[in-house]
Write an enzyme that holds these catalytic residues in place. Structure first.
Site, mmCIF file in Angstrom:
data_model
loop_
_atom_site.group_PDB
_atom_site.id
_atom_site.type_symbol
_atom_site.label_atom_id
_atom_site.label_comp_id
_atom_site.label_asym_id
_atom_site.label_seq_id
_atom_site.Cartn_x
_atom_site.Cartn_y
_atom_site.Cartn_z
ATOM 1 N N LYS A 174 0.832 -1.202 0.000
ATOM 2 C CA LYS A 174 0.000 0.000 0.000
ATOM 3 C C LYS A 174 0.874 1.263 0.000
ATOM 4 O O LYS A 174 2.094 1.173 0.195
ATOM 5 C CB LYS A 174 -0.912 -0.017 1.218
ATOM 6 N N TYR A 211 -11.988 -2.915 -3.779
ATOM 7 C CA TYR A 211 -12.553 -2.960 -2.428
ATOM 8 C C TYR A 211 -14.084 -2.984 -2.427
ATOM 9 O O TYR A 211 -14.711 -2.594 -1.456
ATOM 10 C CB TYR A 211 -12.054 -1.765 -1.615
ATOM 11 N N ASN A 259 -1.580 -0.211 7.272
ATOM 12 C CA ASN A 259 -1.067 -1.531 7.628
ATOM 13 C C ASN A 259 -0.209 -2.186 6.554
ATOM 14 O O ASN A 259 -0.122 -3.394 6.451
ATOM 15 C CB ASN A 259 -2.201 -2.448 8.089
ATOM 16 N N HIS A 319 -1.817 -5.446 1.409
ATOM 17 C CA HIS A 319 -3.074 -6.172 1.198
ATOM 18 C C HIS A 319 -2.689 -7.558 0.701
ATOM 19 O O HIS A 319 -1.757 -7.713 -0.095
ATOM 20 C CB HIS A 319 -3.937 -5.479 0.131
ATOM 21 N N GLU A 334 -8.660 -10.612 -8.147
ATOM 22 C CA GLU A 334 -7.747 -9.474 -7.964
ATOM 23 C C GLU A 334 -6.625 -9.499 -8.996
ATOM 24 O O GLU A 334 -6.237 -8.451 -9.533
ATOM 25 C CB GLU A 334 -7.183 -9.487 -6.538
#
Length: 152
Positions: A13, A53, A116, A119, A130
């Protein structure tokens, strides 16, 4: 029965890219024995991220998530190997970094749920969706000569 050809989608990310953790994350997956079969740096549009998402669209944090994820580049990757989805998620650690064990990517590098680092696909079916979303051009397949030293 897990397959050595199972694929997972892993994305570093914007916080992980900005903090210079891409090489470290790649290193961990390579050292674990996974084969990198697709990689690119992408500055994703909000529309693309909304597709990624989509399952979270009704959550109150969704607009902030999309804004954040579109704020900078991400590194999109496809890794292949034995039980890649499950093992990849274990390597990342819990979504909440404070609940992640030391030695996991999130446990070692992250402090906040909203920042975080990575992903990882949560199922084989979602991994394939994905991968198609992030790599419509396809992936590269090659024979890893070390496979016989990694897998039974």
């Amino acid at each position: 029965m897990p397959s050595i050809h199972e694929r997972t989608y892993i994305m570093v990310k914007p916080d992980g890219v900005q903090r210079g953790l891409v090489g470290n994350i790649i290193d961990r997956f390579e050292k674990r024995g996974f084969k990198l079969i697709a990689l690119k740096l992408v500055h994703a549009s909000p529309e693309h991220l909304q597709k990624h998402y989509e399952d979270l669209k009704d959550k109150p944090f969704f607009p902030g998530l999309i804004k954040y994820m579109a704020s900078g580049p991400v590194v999109a990757m496809v890794w292949q190997g034995l039980d890649a989805v499950k093992t990849g998620r274990v390597m990342l650690g819990a979504t909440n970094p404070l609940a992640s064990a030391p030695g996991t990517i999130r446990g070692d590098f992250a402090l906040a749920v909203g920042r975080n680092i990575c992903h990882g696909s949560d199922s084989v079916d979602n991994a394939e969706k994905e991968i198609k979303l992030w790599f419509p051009e396809g992936i590269v397949q090659y024979e890893a000569t070390l496979a016989s030293w990694i897998f039974e």
